[in-house]
Design a protein around this motif. Structure first.
Motif, short mmCIF file in Angstrom:
data_model
loop_
_atom_site.label_atom_id
_atom_site.label_comp_id
_atom_site.label_asym_id
_atom_site.label_seq_id
_atom_site.Cartn_x
_atom_site.Cartn_y
_atom_site.Cartn_z
N ARG A 169 0.80 -1.18 -0.03
CA ARG A 169 -0.02 -0.24 -0.03
C ARG A 169 0.89 1.28 0.04
N THR A 170 0.52 2.12 -0.81
CA THR A 170 1.46 3.32 -1.02
C THR A 170 0.44 4.42 -0.67
N PRO A 171 0.92 5.65 -0.43
CA PRO A 171 0.18 6.78 0.25
C PRO A 171 -0.92 7.08 -0.80
N LEU A 172 -0.79 6.94 -2.09
CA LEU A 172 -1.93 7.14 -3.00
C LEU A 172 -2.84 5.99 -3.18
N GLY A 173 -2.74 4.77 -2.44
CA GLY A 173 -3.67 3.72 -2.74
C GLY A 173 -3.15 2.85 -3.76
N SER A 174 -2.28 3.12 -4.56
CA SER A 174 -1.80 2.36 -5.71
C SER A 174 -0.98 1.20 -5.33
N HIS A 175 -0.54 0.14 -6.00
CA HIS A 175 0.39 -0.77 -5.66
C HIS A 175 1.75 -0.63 -6.04
N ASP A 176 2.38 0.52 -6.21
CA ASP A 176 3.59 0.63 -6.83
C ASP A 176 4.80 0.10 -5.92
N THR A 177 5.54 -0.51 -6.19
CA THR A 177 6.82 -0.95 -5.33
C THR A 177 7.88 0.03 -5.30
N GLN A 178 7.86 0.98 -5.99
CA GLN A 178 8.96 2.04 -5.99
C GLN A 178 8.53 3.43 -5.31
N VAL A 210 -0.26 -5.32 7.75
CA VAL A 210 -1.20 -5.82 6.98
C VAL A 210 -2.39 -6.39 7.77
N GLY A 211 -3.65 -5.94 7.08
CA GLY A 211 -5.00 -6.72 7.78
C GLY A 211 -5.47 -5.29 8.45
N THR A 212 -5.08 -4.36 9.04
CA THR A 212 -5.56 -3.26 9.79
C THR A 212 -5.38 -2.07 9.02
N TYR A 213 -6.04 -1.78 7.96
CA TYR A 213 -5.91 -0.68 7.00
C TYR A 213 -6.95 0.36 7.46
N SER A 214 -6.61 1.84 7.54
CA SER A 214 -7.62 2.71 7.57
C SER A 214 -8.29 3.02 6.26
N PHE A 215 -9.39 3.70 6.34
CA PHE A 215 -10.02 4.09 4.87
C PHE A 215 -9.21 4.74 4.02
N ASP A 216 -9.30 4.58 2.98
CA ASP A 216 -8.43 5.29 1.80
C ASP A 216 -8.32 6.77 1.84
N GLY A 217 -9.41 7.13 2.08
CA GLY A 217 -9.62 8.68 2.19
C GLY A 217 -8.96 9.31 3.47
N VAL A 218 -8.87 8.57 4.49
CA VAL A 218 -8.05 8.94 5.73
C VAL A 218 -6.59 8.79 5.57
N TRP A 219 -6.33 7.60 4.88
CA TRP A 219 -4.76 7.61 4.50
C TRP A 219 -4.31 8.64 3.48
N LYS A 220 -5.30 8.79 2.39
CA LYS A 220 -4.43 10.02 1.63
C LYS A 220 -4.56 11.27 2.21
N VAL A 221 -5.56 11.64 2.99
CA VAL A 221 -5.62 12.87 3.56
C VAL A 221 -4.33 12.98 4.67
N SER A 222 -4.12 12.06 5.40
CA SER A 222 -2.98 11.86 6.26
C SER A 222 -1.74 12.00 5.70
N TYR A 223 -1.59 11.25 4.33
CA TYR A 223 -0.38 11.46 3.67
C TYR A 223 -0.28 12.62 3.23
N THR A 224 -1.15 13.27 2.88
CA THR A 224 -0.89 14.72 2.13
C THR A 224 -0.65 15.96 3.58
N THR A 225 -1.49 15.70 4.57
CA THR A 225 -1.32 16.55 5.64
C THR A 225 0.26 16.26 6.33
N PHE A 226 0.81 15.25 6.47
CA PHE A 226 2.15 15.13 6.70
C PHE A 226 3.17 15.42 5.73
N THR A 227 3.05 15.18 4.54
CA THR A 227 4.00 15.78 3.50
C THR A 227 4.31 17.15 3.34
N VAL A 228 2.56 17.86 3.31
CA VAL A 228 2.86 19.21 3.13
C VAL A 228 3.17 19.81 4.40
N SER A 229 2.85 19.26 6.02
CA SER A 229 3.39 20.01 6.82
C SER A 229 4.74 19.96 7.21
#
Length: 175
Positions: free
Chosen positions: A23-32, A73-92
């Protein structure tokens, strides 16, 4: 200066997982992670300038969202929460660094420049001349020391060698 033509991928913490589990920050399955598409490189600029040409700060670049906030693995939050958290962390992180470097970058550069100038001044005008002076003086003392050793110790040890040369040691094995 060194120019970077394409960004280098870093290794992911989920590298050992199958591609369906990654799982990557944007929900895709990119390995890099951090792999910027070629179109983004060409649209931003032709070349990306590296400011750390000697790679002194290589370990600082390792602090990414996935390194700090990792969901097992197996304890994922909602994709929307993950994306917003990623954006907030990165931008801040980005803007906090920008703000701190704007406020403190020039004063700290002045401080470090002054400190290294003082160190260079002391090294050039005090340390090296003291070492050279010491080496010149110690060379004179070493000649006097060598003369004393050859004058007093060489005859003494030669005489002791002559005295001890007549000693014979015989080893026997008794059964």
């Amino acid at each position: 200066m060194m120019l970077l033509l394409t960004p280098t991928p870093s290794t992911s913490a989920t590298e050992h997982l199958p591609s369906s589990e990654k799982r990557t920050p944007l929900g895709s399955h990119d390995t890099q992670r951090n792999q910027m598409p070629t179109s983004a490189i060409n649209s931003c600029s032709r070349f990306v300038l590296i400011r750390d040409t000697l790679l002194h700060k290589d370990e600082i670049d390792l602090v990414d969202f996935e390194d700090v906030i990792a969901e097992p693995v197996g304890t994922y939050s909602f994709d929307g929460v993950w994306k917003v958290s990623y954006t907030t962390f990165t931008v801040s992180k980005y803007w906090c660094y920008r703000l701190l470097s704007t406020l403190l970058g020039v004063p700290l550069a002045l401080l470090w420049g002054f400190l290294f100038a003082c160190i260079s001044f002391c090294h050039i005008w005090a340390v090296v001349p003291c070492i050279k002076s010491y080496l010149i003086e110690i060379q004179c003392i070493s000649h006097i020391y060598s003369l004393c050793i050859r004058t007093f110790c060489n005859p003494l040890f030669a005489a002791l060698g002559q005295v001890c040369s007549s000693i014979k040691v015989v080893l026997r094995k008794e059964v």
